[in-house]
Design a protein around this motif. Structure first.
Motif, PDB file in Angstrom:
ATOM      1  N   GLY A 193       0.729  -1.336  -0.096  1.00  0.00           N
ATOM      2  CA  GLY A 193       0.111  -0.025   0.006  1.00  0.00           C
ATOM      3  C   GLY A 193       0.799   1.121   0.087  1.00  0.00           C
ATOM      4  O   GLY A 193       1.713   1.276  -0.679  1.00  0.00           O
ATOM      5  N   ASN A 194       0.483   2.244   0.771  1.00  0.00           N
ATOM      6  CA  ASN A 194       1.160   3.392   0.853  1.00  0.00           C
ATOM      7  C   ASN A 194       2.429   3.529   1.457  1.00  0.00           C
ATOM      8  O   ASN A 194       2.596   3.329   2.837  1.00  0.00           O
ATOM      9  CB  ASN A 194       0.143   4.691   1.617  1.00  0.00           C
ATOM     10  N   MET A 195       3.443   3.342   0.608  1.00  0.00           N
ATOM     11  CA  MET A 195       4.861   3.092   1.421  1.00  0.00           C
ATOM     12  C   MET A 195       5.421   4.238   2.270  1.00  0.00           C
ATOM     13  O   MET A 195       6.422   4.154   2.851  1.00  0.00           O
ATOM     14  CB  MET A 195       5.929   2.818   0.163  1.00  0.00           C
ATOM     15  N   LYS A 196       4.744   5.485   2.066  1.00  0.00           N
ATOM     16  CA  LYS A 196       5.148   6.646   2.948  1.00  0.00           C
ATOM     17  C   LYS A 196       4.845   6.565   4.231  1.00  0.00           C
ATOM     18  O   LYS A 196       5.431   6.966   5.032  1.00  0.00           O
ATOM     19  CB  LYS A 196       4.518   7.975   2.276  1.00  0.00           C
ATOM     20  N   GLN A 197       3.857   5.454   4.627  1.00  0.00           N
ATOM     21  CA  GLN A 197       3.397   5.284   5.705  1.00  0.00           C
ATOM     22  C   GLN A 197       3.752   3.901   6.452  1.00  0.00           C
ATOM     23  O   GLN A 197       3.917   3.007   5.986  1.00  0.00           O
ATOM     24  CB  GLN A 197       1.818   5.450   6.037  1.00  0.00           C
ATOM     25  N   LEU A 198       4.684   4.417   7.841  1.00  0.00           N
ATOM     26  CA  LEU A 198       5.547   2.927   8.180  1.00  0.00           C
ATOM     27  C   LEU A 198       4.214   1.996   8.695  1.00  0.00           C
ATOM     28  O   LEU A 198       4.236   0.756   8.764  1.00  0.00           O
ATOM     29  CB  LEU A 198       6.308   3.476   9.438  1.00  0.00           C
ATOM     30  N   ASP A 199       3.009   2.701   8.946  1.00  0.00           N
ATOM     31  CA  ASP A 199       2.170   1.662   9.641  1.00  0.00           C
ATOM     32  C   ASP A 199       1.381   0.564   8.417  1.00  0.00           C
ATOM     33  O   ASP A 199       1.127  -0.126   8.637  1.00  0.00           O
ATOM     34  CB  ASP A 199       1.028   2.468  10.461  1.00  0.00           C
TER      35      ASP A 199
END
Length: 377
Positions: A148-154
């Motif tokens: 998914g969104n690789m910018k978000q670590l979670d």
């Protein structure tokens, strides 16, 4: 806190994270955390962690939204009032970071800037890194967008079933390290055991979502090609039916007896391959490549060139009068004369194609390699 040298040659990697308030009106630094990691074993070194809350210059500038966000993380106004000002911890943070190998998630675009701003705010020189490892950029390139969104670590943490990210500096740093290790293990297994963890499946052009195609660097264990064309989170491999042969077999490498032929391509297939060209060429240039990039689609004829495998084997099935004749052809023993009789202008082939990139003799591009052919004649 003294930073140890691991083996006389390799210094510890500094994983760090900063936390800031919501951007209304400013991003105000209120926490710093770091750990030291052995580069050979990717484990946190004992007694090297550091964390501190940081008291902002003016607590009154924090908005209700920021205070609500801090409260959700277990941080009270009293905690920040009693925390040291950045000027009191700046020397420690400088010692932790300066001339070290920095690592973290999205640190190149975010954390590094916040560190510099904090040091500028007290008129002291900011620490500088020797090398920078940003796991967001690294994993976006190597792991793809499967999480998914690789910018978000979670997003990555959730993909691996880890606990929810708490957005506290030291917790996030340790989560970052675990995510990197998980991703590395998956990439290693995919590269070394493709029969267990297959990365590809054949799809027809009408199953391709053009906006879900992208290019990433090839895994360390992939060898050639150096760029992978992806669809969603797996390698793009195309199953194209009823391709009409425009030009028959051509032997372009007598030493390796590599054979190619040209087929007409539909508008949809051309559109897909053009998009793949854009992604691959951009990544190639980002890597510093300077060879002439050759488009995969021949625009004059709206055609593409298919190549039979030079190593391993291409599986060939001949279809005649409604019946199949199977022939497994070893690459070292191509009967080119027979193929010249089968693959002729006007005949049709079903092709299972891999998209490989090449860079040879100042020419680069995407090569369409036939893993399997069904020849209709």
């Amino acid at each position: 806190m003294e930073i140890m040298n691991i083996d006389g040659q390799h210094d510890a990697i500094v994983f760090f994270d900063v936390e800031t308030t919501c951007p209304d009106p400013f991003r105000i630094l209120y926490e710093f955390g770091s750990i030291y990691v052995c580069p050979r074993r990717l484990i946190e070194l004992n007694n090297t962690s550091y964390k501190t809350l940081i008291r902002p210059d003016d607590l009154d500038i924090l908005t209700d939204r920021s205070w609500k966000n801090l409260s959700e993380k277990g941080i009270t106004r009293e905690d920040l009032v009693s925390a040291p000002h950045f000027s009191k911890v700046a020397d420690t943070i400088y010692h932790i970071l300066h001339d070290r190998i920095w690592a973290g998630h999205n640190i190149e675009d975010f954390d590094c800037a916040r560190i510099k701003e904090a040091f500028d705010g007290i008129n002291k020189p900011a620490p500088e890194y020797r090398h920078l490892i940003d796991s967001q950029h690294l994993l976006t390139g190597w792991f793809g967008k499967r999480a998914g969104n690789m910018k978000q670590l979670d997003s990555l943490a959730a993909y691996f079933g880890s606990k929810k990210q708490v957005h506290r500096s030291l917790d996030d740093v340790r989560m970052n390290l675990e995510v990197v290790k998980h991703c590395g293990a998956v990439l290693f297994l995919e590269s070394m055991c493709p029969e267990i963890l297959p990365q590809t499946s054949w799809i027809s052009p009408d199953e391709v979502s053009i906006y879900s195609t992208y290019a990433i660097p090839a895994s360390f264990y992939d060898g050639n090609p150096k760029i992978r064309i992806m669809h969603h989170d797996i390698d793009l491999k195309l199953h194209c039916s009823r391709l009409k042969v425009r030009f028959g077999i051509r032997k372009f490498d007598n030493a390796n007896r590599r054979l190619t032929f040209v087929v007409d391509a539909s508008s949809l297939l051309c559109e897909i391959l053009d998009k793949c060209d854009v992604h691959a060429e951009q990544l190639y240039k980002d890597f510093g490549g300077n060879s002439e990039w050759l488009p995969v689609v021949h625009r004059v004829y709206q055609s593409i060139r298919l190549r039979l495998k030079a190593r391993g084997e291409t599986h060939i099935e001949r279809h005649q009068n409604g019946s199949f004749t199977n022939q497994r052809v070893e690459s070292s023993n191509f009967d080119s004369a027979e193929l010249e009789r089968l693959i002729i202008p006007g005949n049709f082939v079903d092709a299972y194609l891999s998209l490989d990139t090449f860079d040879y003799m100042e020419k680069a591009g995407i090569r369409l390699v036939a893993d399997k052919l069904i020849i209709h004649h």
